[in-house]
Design a protein around this motif. Structure first.
Motif, PDB file in Angstrom:
ATOM      1  N   GLY A 134       0.780  -1.225   0.000  1.00  0.00           N
ATOM      2  CA  GLY A 134       0.000   0.000   0.000  1.00  0.00           C
ATOM      3  C   GLY A 134       0.815   1.281   0.000  1.00  0.00           C
ATOM      4  O   GLY A 134       0.241   2.373   0.059  1.00  0.00           O
ATOM      5  N   GLY A 135       2.124   1.177  -0.039  1.00  0.00           N
ATOM      6  CA  GLY A 135       2.953   2.369  -0.072  1.00  0.00           C
ATOM      7  C   GLY A 135       2.982   3.135   1.238  1.00  0.00           C
ATOM      8  O   GLY A 135       3.332   4.318   1.264  1.00  0.00           O
ATOM      9  N   MET A 136       2.613   2.469   2.337  1.00  0.00           N
ATOM     10  CA  MET A 136       2.642   3.119   3.641  1.00  0.00           C
ATOM     11  C   MET A 136       3.999   2.976   4.321  1.00  0.00           C
ATOM     12  O   MET A 136       4.281   3.664   5.304  1.00  0.00           O
ATOM     13  N   ASP A 137       4.802   2.067   3.821  1.00  0.00           N
ATOM     14  CA  ASP A 137       6.135   1.846   4.368  1.00  0.00           C
ATOM     15  C   ASP A 137       7.041   1.422   3.220  1.00  0.00           C
ATOM     16  O   ASP A 137       6.573   0.854   2.223  1.00  0.00           O
ATOM     17  N   GLN A 138       8.307   1.736   3.330  1.00  0.00           N
ATOM     18  CA  GLN A 138       9.243   1.387   2.268  1.00  0.00           C
ATOM     19  C   GLN A 138      10.179   0.282   2.715  1.00  0.00           C
ATOM     20  O   GLN A 138      10.478   0.135   3.901  1.00  0.00           O
ATOM     21  N   ALA A 139      10.629  -0.472   1.754  1.00  0.00           N
ATOM     22  CA  ALA A 139      11.461  -1.642   2.025  1.00  0.00           C
ATOM     23  C   ALA A 139      12.841  -1.243   2.525  1.00  0.00           C
ATOM     24  O   ALA A 139      13.378  -0.199   2.147  1.00  0.00           O
ATOM     25  N   ILE A 192      -4.949   2.946  -4.302  1.00  0.00           N
ATOM     26  CA  ILE A 192      -5.157   2.036  -3.172  1.00  0.00           C
ATOM     27  C   ILE A 192      -6.380   2.439  -2.356  1.00  0.00           C
ATOM     28  O   ILE A 192      -6.577   3.614  -2.039  1.00  0.00           O
ATOM     29  N   GLY A 193      -7.204   1.437  -2.019  1.00  0.00           N
ATOM     30  CA  GLY A 193      -8.268   1.608  -1.039  1.00  0.00           C
ATOM     31  C   GLY A 193      -7.950   0.757   0.170  1.00  0.00           C
ATOM     32  O   GLY A 193      -7.484  -0.377   0.029  1.00  0.00           O
ATOM     33  N   PHE A 194      -8.174   1.296   1.365  1.00  0.00           N
ATOM     34  CA  PHE A 194      -7.837   0.591   2.598  1.00  0.00           C
ATOM     35  C   PHE A 194      -9.095   0.290   3.405  1.00  0.00           C
ATOM     36  O   PHE A 194      -9.963   1.148   3.581  1.00  0.00           O
ATOM     37  N   VAL A 195      -9.168  -0.945   3.920  1.00  0.00           N
ATOM     38  CA  VAL A 195     -10.210  -1.346   4.867  1.00  0.00           C
ATOM     39  C   VAL A 195      -9.498  -1.972   6.063  1.00  0.00           C
ATOM     40  O   VAL A 195      -8.730  -2.920   5.889  1.00  0.00           O
ATOM     41  N   ASN A 240     -12.672   4.059  -6.228  1.00  0.00           N
ATOM     42  CA  ASN A 240     -12.424   3.287  -7.444  1.00  0.00           C
ATOM     43  C   ASN A 240     -10.942   2.907  -7.560  1.00  0.00           C
ATOM     44  O   ASN A 240     -10.302   3.147  -8.588  1.00  0.00           O
ATOM     45  N   PRO A 241     -10.397   2.290  -6.510  1.00  0.00           N
ATOM     46  CA  PRO A 241      -8.964   1.991  -6.497  1.00  0.00           C
ATOM     47  C   PRO A 241      -8.618   0.800  -7.375  1.00  0.00           C
ATOM     48  O   PRO A 241      -9.469  -0.042  -7.678  1.00  0.00           O
ATOM     49  N   ASP A 242      -7.355   0.712  -7.758  1.00  0.00           N
ATOM     50  CA  ASP A 242      -6.867  -0.459  -8.488  1.00  0.00           C
ATOM     51  C   ASP A 242      -6.759  -1.672  -7.572  1.00  0.00           C
ATOM     52  O   ASP A 242      -7.003  -2.801  -7.983  1.00  0.00           O
ATOM     53  N   ILE A 243      -6.351  -1.426  -6.321  1.00  0.00           N
ATOM     54  CA  ILE A 243      -6.175  -2.491  -5.343  1.00  0.00           C
ATOM     55  C   ILE A 243      -6.896  -2.109  -4.063  1.00  0.00           C
ATOM     56  O   ILE A 243      -6.718  -0.996  -3.548  1.00  0.00           O
ATOM     57  N   LEU A 244      -7.703  -3.033  -3.549  1.00  0.00           N
ATOM     58  CA  LEU A 244      -8.360  -2.847  -2.263  1.00  0.00           C
ATOM     59  C   LEU A 244      -7.630  -3.712  -1.239  1.00  0.00           C
ATOM     60  O   LEU A 244      -7.589  -4.937  -1.374  1.00  0.00           O
ATOM     61  N   LEU A 245      -7.039  -3.082  -0.234  1.00  0.00           N
ATOM     62  CA  LEU A 245      -6.269  -3.777   0.789  1.00  0.00           C
ATOM     63  C   LEU A 245      -7.082  -3.844   2.076  1.00  0.00           C
ATOM     64  O   LEU A 245      -7.531  -2.811   2.583  1.00  0.00           O
ATOM     65  N   CYS A 246      -7.240  -5.044   2.607  1.00  0.00           N
ATOM     66  CA  CYS A 246      -8.119  -5.260   3.761  1.00  0.00           C
ATOM     67  C   CYS A 246      -7.334  -5.936   4.882  1.00  0.00           C
ATOM     68  O   CYS A 246      -6.861  -7.060   4.717  1.00  0.00           O
ATOM     69  N   ASP A 247      -7.219  -5.251   6.000  1.00  0.00           N
ATOM     70  CA  ASP A 247      -6.457  -5.743   7.146  1.00  0.00           C
ATOM     71  C   ASP A 247      -7.419  -6.309   8.179  1.00  0.00           C
ATOM     72  O   ASP A 247      -8.073  -5.563   8.901  1.00  0.00           O
ATOM     73  N   GLU A 248      -7.548  -7.635   8.239  1.00  0.00           N
ATOM     74  CA  GLU A 248      -8.450  -8.324   9.166  1.00  0.00           C
ATOM     75  C   GLU A 248      -9.848  -7.684   9.151  1.00  0.00           C
ATOM     76  O   GLU A 248     -10.371  -7.273  10.202  1.00  0.00           O
ATOM     77  N   PRO A 249     -10.486  -7.583   7.981  1.00  0.00           N
ATOM     78  CA  PRO A 249     -11.743  -6.824   7.901  1.00  0.00           C
ATOM     79  C   PRO A 249     -12.905  -7.428   8.670  1.00  0.00           C
ATOM     80  O   PRO A 249     -13.890  -6.742   8.936  1.00  0.00           O
TER      81      PRO A 249
END
Length: 234
Positions: free
Chosen positions: A55-60, A88-91, A157-166
């Protein structure tokens, strides 16, 4: 199938005083456009770190990660901000709604940041909350708040929906409705969905399952015939 995201030899370490903690270790994976991926592993296995990388929230700390061929591992903060805003969409497990905004206004806030948003009322109708759009989070159940959070993420309308323990904070029947919503978004809009979870049953609904342990992907399992959420015991 075309890759939407590729990671090569991805590692992430954190410095905790004098101790170095390896959260991800030399991880390689591809995520394909339009697929439903479940990242499965116990607490502390590196799932959330992997999600933050995607999700681009942290870098390697080491390695490379690419979104549609463009490098994220050496991107500027401005580029990463644009990536998160547009792609990115976050849940999250805990809904992170703004308490003094209505359901409609919470979704609208997300839409205002997007280049190509979906219609707010259409999305609220999709999550069966159009009739509660003027309600504040405190006036909604936990499941309804999570559906607002999903609507907020989908409306971008994100390309990727990222869901953390939804489904982590929800009872079984409410969690089932949330999983059905995520599957519907994946199928209707042909968008990529990535769920991280410790719940093995949820893995059966994914096109692929990444099993992660001790910061490494142990195996990737392809589900030729993913189950519908209501067919799974979880």
């Amino acid at each position: 199938m075309e890759s939407i995201l590729v990671a090569k030899n991805l590692s992430k370490t954190y410095q905790m005083g004098e101790v170095t903690v390896s959260a991800l270790r030399d991880v390689n994976f591809e995520i394909y456009d339009g697929e439903f991926v479940v990242v499965l592993g116990p607490s502390g296995s590196g799932k959330s770190t992997m999600l933050n990388m995607i999700g681009g929230m942290d870098q390697a700390s080491e390695g490379e990660i690419y979104f549609r061929g463009k490098a994220l591992h050496n991107a500027t903060d401005k580029t990463l901000t644009q990536f998160r805003r547009n792609a990115i969409g976050f849940v999250f497990q805990f809904y992170n709604l703004i308490p003094n905004l209505t359901a409609y206004e919470n979704v609208k806030l997300s839409v205002e940041l997007s280049k190509d948003p979906l219609d707010i009322e259409m999305v609220l109708n999709e999550v069966e909350l159009l009739d509660r759009s003027d309600h504040f989070p405190s006036q909604l159940s936990g499941g309804q708040q999570q559906r607002v959070a999903i609507a907020r993420a989908i409306a971008k309308n994100p390309d990727i929906l990222l869901c953390d323990e939804p489904t982590g904070a929800l009872d079984f029947s409410t969690g089932l409705s949330v999983l059905n919503l995520l599957k519907k978004f994946n199928k209707t809009y042909k968008k990529t969905v990535v769920i991280i979870t410790h719940n093995a049953g949820i893995g059966k609904i994914g096109d692929r399952v990444f099993y992660i342990k001790d910061g490494q992907i142990e195996k990737v399992v392809v589900n030729d015939k993913p189950l519908a959420p209501e067919e799974v015991t979880w």
